[in-house]
Design a protein around this motif. Structure first.
Motif, short mmCIF file in Angstrom:
data_model
loop_
_atom_site.label_atom_id
_atom_site.label_comp_id
_atom_site.label_asym_id
_atom_site.label_seq_id
_atom_site.Cartn_x
_atom_site.Cartn_y
_atom_site.Cartn_z
N MET A 1 51.29 -29.34 55.88
CA MET A 1 49.86 -29.52 56.23
C MET A 1 48.98 -28.54 55.43
O MET A 1 48.13 -28.92 54.66
N SER A 2 49.26 -27.27 55.61
CA SER A 2 48.61 -26.24 54.81
C SER A 2 48.78 -26.54 53.33
O SER A 2 47.84 -26.49 52.56
N LEU A 3 50.03 -26.83 52.95
CA LEU A 3 50.33 -27.10 51.56
C LEU A 3 49.56 -28.34 51.09
O LEU A 3 49.02 -28.37 49.98
N ARG A 5 46.69 -29.43 52.11
CA ARG A 5 45.28 -29.16 51.88
C ARG A 5 45.08 -28.35 50.60
O ARG A 5 44.10 -28.53 49.90
N LEU A 6 46.02 -27.46 50.32
CA LEU A 6 45.94 -26.68 49.07
C LEU A 6 46.08 -27.59 47.85
O LEU A 6 45.35 -27.45 46.87
N GLU A 7 47.04 -28.51 47.91
CA GLU A 7 47.21 -29.46 46.81
C GLU A 7 45.98 -30.35 46.64
O GLU A 7 45.53 -30.61 45.53
N PHE A 67 54.32 -27.33 42.30
CA PHE A 67 54.14 -27.40 43.75
C PHE A 67 55.21 -28.24 44.44
O PHE A 67 55.37 -28.15 45.66
N VAL A 70 57.35 -25.77 46.10
CA VAL A 70 56.79 -24.82 47.06
C VAL A 70 57.18 -25.24 48.48
O VAL A 70 57.05 -26.41 48.84
N GLU A 71 57.64 -24.29 49.24
CA GLU A 71 58.00 -24.58 50.62
C GLU A 71 57.06 -23.91 51.61
O GLU A 71 56.95 -24.32 52.75
N ARG A 72 56.42 -22.84 51.15
CA ARG A 72 55.63 -22.03 52.07
C ARG A 72 54.48 -21.43 51.29
O ARG A 72 54.68 -20.88 50.20
N VAL A 73 53.26 -21.57 51.81
CA VAL A 73 52.08 -21.04 51.14
C VAL A 73 51.81 -19.65 51.68
O VAL A 73 51.61 -19.47 52.87
N ARG A 75 49.69 -15.68 50.86
CA ARG A 75 48.47 -15.16 50.26
C ARG A 75 48.56 -15.05 48.74
O ARG A 75 47.64 -15.38 48.01
N LEU A 78 48.22 -18.38 47.07
CA LEU A 78 46.85 -18.84 47.22
C LEU A 78 45.97 -18.25 46.13
O LEU A 78 45.16 -18.95 45.51
N PHE A 79 46.12 -16.94 45.87
CA PHE A 79 45.23 -16.31 44.90
C PHE A 79 45.66 -16.59 43.47
O PHE A 79 44.82 -16.74 42.59
#
Lengths: 206, 206, 206, 206
Positions: A1-3, A5-7, A67, A70-73, A75, A78-79
């Motif tokens: 979910m978090s991932l 939205r980042l994508e 991505f 990627v399994e876990r977002v 900090r 993110l930056f």
């Protein structure tokens, strides 16, 4: 979910930056009868549009490939991702600068090419950093799903971009068109198979 | 998932290109009392806005129809799609060029119409290529879900665009408004039922 | 799925149109020391920005409410939606036009206000048409989930916009600021509860 | 579902606003040989680009953190969110204004910095309001999932922004670069861990 939205946010920035490139193509203001010549004269604008479009498109494809692991977002990711997007979103500006000054000759042409090549280099460095973080930061990347050989092959591929782009910085001091051509070749290199960047895309819909 | 992100990125480019068209409509600078006339005089700007909006909107609908048959994203599809997006994202520029020079007459008007028609032709060729790839590349398209007759009907529909757009290139040399009108008619043609492009859209929410 | 992509595309156009409004706010070019006055003098620009932002935002909310009742996307819905987006995507242009000419007085100011009010009217008509199609076209809307009274209440609400916007067209011939104020009041009207437009939004995450 | 569309729309506005910043970077028009100097002279443009990019990026991250606690979208949340987006979408304009006038000195420079700092302050107030609504409105936020201590820690963090931004308004009257630097520091502050804004982002893909 978090991932997700980042994508989605990253995809948005890629899609907008690639589409904003068109705003850099001017509609010439000419004396009656002069439009055909004016359109032909601004060929560097079209060349720069195509090269920058290809570069952004291919970074997007490779961003997707990174991505996919990627399994876990966290900090840091993110930056590092925001830092990459800063350079991607900037691309329409050096594109316009290079297109404007590519035929002007002299120090102006070299300065414009330098800015273009520097932007791409910093983008390449940012991309390499993002990949290294995903590949080596415990808990972030799904390294367990990758063979060590595959990790190394991707690392070679994604990290080699930075020095190659840096090479085009040197070239900018000699010839702006050659600098643009090297950037186009780099786009072709990243578009070719190898390093399995594309493999992840072969997943079926399910 | 992969497919979802490819569709989302493409939708983003379509949505941005269609919305950027508005930036090509100028706010006239006039002597006091001259705004009404200036607004009426720039009718080609409005005509070009509506035609280009309709064209991008309908490519988007057909893009959706094509991707409804995609089962697996491979490198070829990725680049054929990026190539289509390159032409779609370019559309605001020839739109602005045609709007600016449509009433100027002479060779300028013909040059602007030529660029407009050429862009649409290359977009049409790119779209036809994308469909042929999806329909015939083993493993990419869900051909098993389609009757051979349906494949042929869609192929006729999606591939016929390129020569029809090319016809408008010839017309551009004679009359810019006629060229724009033919492009408008092509948009209407693709908006009409036939070839089942729309059928996929009839799915229920589930 | 189909519906999801249609909503995502529409959301994209809404988000881009609402964000492009900022491009219409000029950075004044002034003699040294003149910036404060120049910034205060262009107050109509800020007023137009806020009103147009509110209008697009609230159309988006109501668009969401209408699509909450859509069960099946057909060709008619697709084109009525594309027609609505054409007017929504246009809004930055009349906003800029009105902002530029609101203090100019005379026929120019009235012409700019007229274009602004006409755009909103046509947007209102398009929105009303979209709702009537969803509410009455068999198979498209989930009318079974709505009480006849609720359908009528929403119809009143969504169809009354067109004549109210049309009223502001008449007002444009008298006073541009009054015309803008009426459009602002209409945004407030659609933001207030009533007709249950918002009810659908009250769903929980699941 | 409703919440998903609201987040997607907000993400769209964030992604567009952050990418539109590049349009504010001018391509200088120079006498032959003057490009290098012109590019170096416009350093405030680059500084403003980076600071505004960081601010929008970090608001986006915090927006995500706030919406991680939303369970139910109501009318109030919708309008508080729209209000926040109005200020976010505006950011490219004060960025451009500040970049243009940062080296001009005198009252113009102070006016530009004042507008920049005021926009950020109003954005900060809007963000604080949004968080307070989510945290305290019964039914909207998932307060049950949060310890009272965590709520208070987030509130401190998200509400303190407004007075800090307001402080930079005062600073704008003294020095534009100092005002920009304080805004950059605020971005760094929100990027640092604390208040758990990031915690929600640590969820795994599932």
């Amino acid at each position: 979910m978090s991932l997700g939205r980042l994508e989605a946010f990253s995809d948005g920035v890629f899609a907008i930056a690639i589409t904003l490139l068109v705003l850099e193509i001017p509609v010439p203001s000419v004396e009656p009868g002069g439009l055909t010549d004016a359109l032909l004269d601004q060929w560097p604008v079209y060349a720069a549009y195509v090269v920058s479009f290809a570069i952004i498109g291919i970074i997007w494809i490779n961003h997707h490939a990174v991505f996919g692991y990627v399994e876990r977002v966290d900090r840091g990711l993110l930056f590092l991702n925001l830092n990459l997007l800063l350079w991607v979103a900037l691309i329409p500006w050096p594109t316009s600068l290079l297109a404007e000054y590519m035929q002007s000759g002299g120090s102006d042409e070299r300065a414009a090419a330098l800015v273009y090549a520097l932007t791409m280099t910093l983008m390449g460095v940012s991309f390499g950093g993002l990949w290294l973080y995903v590949a080596h930061r415990p808990g972030v990347g799904a390294v367990a799903r990758l063979q060590p050989l595959e990790v190394r092959s991707r690392t070679r591929r994604f990290v080699i971009g930075a020095p190659l782009y840096a090479l085009s910085v040197g070239l900018a001091l000699v010839s702006a068109p050659a600098c643009l051509a090297v950037n186009a070749l780099l786009a072709v290199y990243y578009a070719l198979p190898g390093g399995g960047a594309m493999k992840h895309l072969g997943d079926t819909r399910s």
